[in-house]
Design an enzyme around this catalytic site. Structure first.
Site, PDB file in Angstrom:
ATOM      1  N   ASP A  19       0.804  -1.219  -0.064  1.00 15.00           N
ATOM      2  CA  ASP A  19      -0.013  -0.048  -0.039  1.00 15.00           C
ATOM      3  C   ASP A  19       0.940   1.260   0.188  1.00 15.00           C
ATOM      4  OD1 ASP A  19      -2.161  -1.589   0.207  1.00 15.00           O
ATOM      5  OD2 ASP A  19      -1.971  -1.838   2.525  1.00 15.00           O
ATOM      6  N   LYS A  22       1.779   2.731  -5.260  1.00 13.39           N
ATOM      7  CA  LYS A  22       2.359   2.516  -6.511  1.00 13.39           C
ATOM      8  C   LYS A  22       1.660   2.885  -7.696  1.00 13.39           C
ATOM      9  CE  LYS A  22       2.764  -2.099  -5.451  1.00 13.39           C
ATOM     10  NZ  LYS A  22       2.846  -2.258  -3.901  1.00 13.39           N
ATOM     11  N   LYS A  24       0.104   5.333  -9.029  1.00 13.60           N
ATOM     12  CA  LYS A  24       0.076   6.714  -9.686  1.00 13.60           C
ATOM     13  C   LYS A  24       1.336   6.537 -10.822  1.00 13.60           C
ATOM     14  CE  LYS A  24      -0.168  10.713  -7.649  1.00 13.60           C
ATOM     15  NZ  LYS A  24       0.157  11.816  -7.077  1.00 13.60           N
ATOM     16  N   HIS A  47      -5.242  -2.016  -6.637  1.00 19.04           N
ATOM     17  CA  HIS A  47      -4.573  -1.058  -7.260  1.00 19.04           C
ATOM     18  C   HIS A  47      -5.991  -0.331  -7.506  1.00 19.04           C
ATOM     19  CE1 HIS A  47      -1.760   0.332 -10.839  1.00 19.04           C
ATOM     20  NE2 HIS A  47      -2.713   1.280 -10.284  1.00 19.04           N
ATOM     21  N   THR A 135      -5.615 -11.411   4.128  1.00 21.10           N
ATOM     22  CA  THR A 135      -6.775 -10.817   3.260  1.00 21.10           C
ATOM     23  C   THR A 135      -7.913 -11.695   3.057  1.00 21.10           C
ATOM     24  OG1 THR A 135      -5.699 -11.283   1.376  1.00 21.10           O
ATOM     25  CG2 THR A 135      -5.167  -9.072   2.061  1.00 21.10           C
ATOM     26  N   THR A 301      -8.179  -3.656  -0.473  1.00 20.31           N
ATOM     27  CA  THR A 301      -8.781  -5.101  -0.738  1.00 20.31           C
ATOM     28  C   THR A 301      -9.815  -5.304   0.292  1.00 20.31           C
ATOM     29  OG1 THR A 301      -6.459  -5.589  -2.003  1.00 20.31           O
ATOM     30  CG2 THR A 301      -8.032  -7.294  -1.144  1.00 20.31           C
ATOM     31  N   LEU A 333       3.900  12.712   0.544  1.00 25.20           N
ATOM     32  CA  LEU A 333       4.498  13.691   1.274  1.00 25.20           C
ATOM     33  C   LEU A 333       3.627  14.644   1.812  1.00 25.20           C
ATOM     34  CD1 LEU A 333       7.191  14.668   2.192  1.00 25.20           C
ATOM     35  CD2 LEU A 333       7.469  16.119   0.116  1.00 25.20           C
ATOM     36  N   GLY A 416      -0.071  14.689  -3.617  1.00 33.37           N
ATOM     37  CA  GLY A 416      -1.288  14.819  -3.781  1.00 33.37           C
ATOM     38  C   GLY A 416      -2.202  13.909  -4.409  1.00 33.37           C
TER      39      GLY A 416
HETATM   40  P1  IMP Z   1      -2.248 -12.797   2.515  1.00 29.04           P
HETATM   41  O1  IMP Z   1      -1.370 -12.185   1.519  1.00 29.04           O
HETATM   42  O2  IMP Z   1      -3.703 -12.591   2.085  1.00 29.04           O
HETATM   43  O3  IMP Z   1      -1.974 -14.239   3.146  1.00 29.04           O
HETATM   44  O4  IMP Z   1      -1.896 -11.819   4.049  1.00 29.04           O
HETATM   45  C1  IMP Z   1      -0.598 -12.010   4.535  1.00 29.04           C
HETATM   46  C2  IMP Z   1      -0.254 -10.481   5.125  1.00 29.04           C
HETATM   47  O5  IMP Z   1       0.056  -9.603   3.978  1.00 29.04           O
HETATM   48  C3  IMP Z   1      -1.487  -9.604   5.958  1.00 29.04           C
HETATM   49  O6  IMP Z   1      -0.804  -9.002   6.901  1.00 29.04           O
HETATM   50  C4  IMP Z   1      -2.209  -9.042   4.989  1.00 29.04           C
HETATM   51  O7  IMP Z   1      -2.788  -7.783   5.341  1.00 29.04           O
HETATM   52  C5  IMP Z   1      -0.943  -8.424   4.254  1.00 29.04           C
HETATM   53  N1  IMP Z   1      -0.983  -7.891   2.796  1.00 29.04           N
HETATM   54  C6  IMP Z   1      -0.963  -8.909   1.548  1.00 29.04           C
HETATM   55  N2  IMP Z   1      -1.164  -8.240   0.375  1.00 29.04           N
HETATM   56  C7  IMP Z   1      -1.109  -6.654   0.626  1.00 29.04           C
HETATM   57  C8  IMP Z   1      -1.155  -5.933   0.134  1.00 29.04           C
HETATM   58  O8  IMP Z   1      -1.164  -5.539  -1.071  1.00 29.04           O
HETATM   59  N3  IMP Z   1      -1.035  -4.726   0.930  1.00 29.04           N
HETATM   60  C9  IMP Z   1      -1.043  -4.573   2.327  1.00 29.04           C
HETATM   61  N4  IMP Z   1      -0.839  -5.807   2.945  1.00 29.04           N
HETATM   62  C10 IMP Z   1      -0.980  -6.938   2.340  1.00 29.04           C
END
Ligand code: IMP
Length: 426
Positions: A19, A22, A24, A47, A135, A301, A333, A416
């Site tokens: 998160d 990416k 932009k 995304h 997730t 997500t 920023l 921004g």
């Molecule tokens: P999983 O990939 O669903 O098995 O989750 C494993 C860990 O990675 C958890 O803490 C999720 O919140 C984190 N995670 C997986 N993909 C992302 C992402 O794209 N952004 C932020 N956290 C993610």
């Protein structure tokens, strides 16, 4: 810039816990490349893009599909949840975008089935307090099948009869492991059969395709997913995702031998994390709340509120090293504008001792005391800034400090939410 980006293979990689924003840069750079490919992760990534005034979130398909002359690839390292793929293909259709001849999916990409999602939930439940906070997209169980050598690859849809047999066998094995969970395998199989004709034309040997295209002079942008601190090897294991989200995963997940340059690292100007696991600079106070609200820090997500904290130069330095980052995009920023003082973690202490590097054990990681430096904040709204010199002096110093600590040039600064809120340092 045009010249710089022709016939190259570039990668964009998150340098924190995902998160980083990416999207932009991916959208901007897509213009400069012929092919946009994903190589890692699955529908755990998100995304967000804005197209014709509508908000769209892609979890699997590279957002490059919205640029009509670009080819998009879902590489062999990705795990594909087919209903999500179909949903995204339907979104594309709403905008009059056809996938044929523009989207290719690797025949070797493994499939995430709905029972993987159920198992993901069951594993989390069983882990109780030690749960990862996944997730629940079935990512871990699908990669587990891949590594156990029982996974089913999307190319197998070419022979539906043997595919069905293998699928039923895997469900049987899953029920031995996890009990008789509620799940209608026949329904999933019927569904897969019904949509197979739509997917088959998209399935190719993408390793060959990408290498041939590159040989013919096509440029390729590899879009990372998740973030390096979630990498199964280099992240905060076991609070990680189940694939290599860093450069190694991008290479194995695309089949492109190491020849990637630039390797662009995305770093948020502060730190966020969703799910459980260590987060040394986390702020459980008013400043943390301020960052969450101002930065809109809610998962794309899962919608979960993200944990927020100060910028952590120790992990940024680690992920710059692991990935061989050649340049950085510092994002968001502007979210820091209005803070009196801003802190950066520059080293870690554990039990009163300074650490040379990141600890391997999650429980040590969770006990770390970050050592901070404090810098002056700035009051001005910086979203209109298009040149580094337009930034308030304090913001310039903050950026320069991050550059110095990561030993990597900062080439892009996000100021921004709008696409034009970006400083490009040439
Ligand atoms: P999983 O990939 O669903 O098995 O989750 C494993 C860990 O990675 C958890 O803490 C999720 O919140 C984190 N995670 C997986 N993909 C992302 C992402 O794209 N952004 C932020 N956290 C993610």
């Amino acid at each position: 810039m045009d010249k710089l980006y022709t016939k190259k293979i570039a990668a964009i990689i998150g340098m924190q816990w995902g998160d980083e924003g990416k999207g932009k840069l991916v959208d901007i750079l897509t213009e400069k490349y012929d092919i946009v490919a994903r190589a890692t992760g699955g529908a755990n990534a998100g995304h967000t893009i804005y197209h014709e005034g509508k908000k769209i979130i892609f979890h699997l398909i590279p957002s490059g599909m919205m640029h009509k002359d670009k080819i998009c690839v879902i590489g062999n390292g990705v795990v594909v949840h087919i209903p999500t793929l179909i949903e995204e293909l339907n979104t594309l259709k709403e905008f009059g975008i056809k996938a044929a001849d523009r989207l290719y999916i690797s025949d070797r990409a493994h499939i995430v089935f709905d029972y993987h999602k159920i198992i993901d939930g069951l594993q989390e439940e069983r882990k109780g307090e030690a749960s990862v906070g996944t997730t629940k997209r079935g990512i871990g169980p699908a990669y587990t099948d891949k590594i156990s050598r029982i996974g089913i690859r999307i190319g197998e849809l070419n022979n539906f009869e043997s595919f069905s047999k293998r699928f039923m066998e895997n469900v049987r094995l899953a029920r031995i492991m996890y009990g008789n969970f509620e799940y209608d395998e026949n329904r999933e199989l019927d569904y897969l059969k019904s949509i197979t004709p739509e997917i088959l034309p998209l399935i190719i040997n993408t390793q060959q395709y990408l290498n041939d295209a590159h040989k013919k002079g096509k440029s390729i942008l590899l879009e990372g997913a998740n973030g390096t601190m979630l990498d199964i090897d280099h992240g905060t294991y076991p609070f990680a995702t189940s694939s290599n989200a860093s450069i190694g995963g991008i290479i194995s997940g695309s089949g492109l031998a190491p020849q990637i340059n630039p390797i662009i690292g995305i770093l948020k100007a502060y730190t966020t994390r969703v799910g459980s696991g260590p987060f040394p600079t986390e702020l459980n106070d008013e400043i943390g709340k301020y960052l969450r609200e101002k930065g809109g820090e809610y998962g794309s997500t899962t919608g979960r509120p993200r944990r927020c904290g100060w910028f952590d130069a120790v992990i940024a330095k680690w992920t710059a090293m692991i990935n061989g980052i050649t340049e950085i995009n510092l994002t968001k920023l502007d979210v820091l504008s209005g803070l009196e003082k801003i802190r950066i973690a520059v080293s870690y202490e554990l039990d009163g001792k300074k650490l040379d590097s990141l600890p391997y054990a999650a429980n040590d990681f969770a006990r770390i005391t970050p050592v901070y430096i404090e810098m002056d904040g700035w009051k001005e709204d910086i979203s209109g800034a298009h040149k580094f010199q337009d930034l308030p002096k304090a913001a310039q110093k903050y950026v320069e400090k991050i550059e110095e600590l990561t030993e990597t040039p900062i080439k892009y600064i996000g100021t921004g939410t709008k696409p034009e809120d970006l400083i490009i340092i040439s």
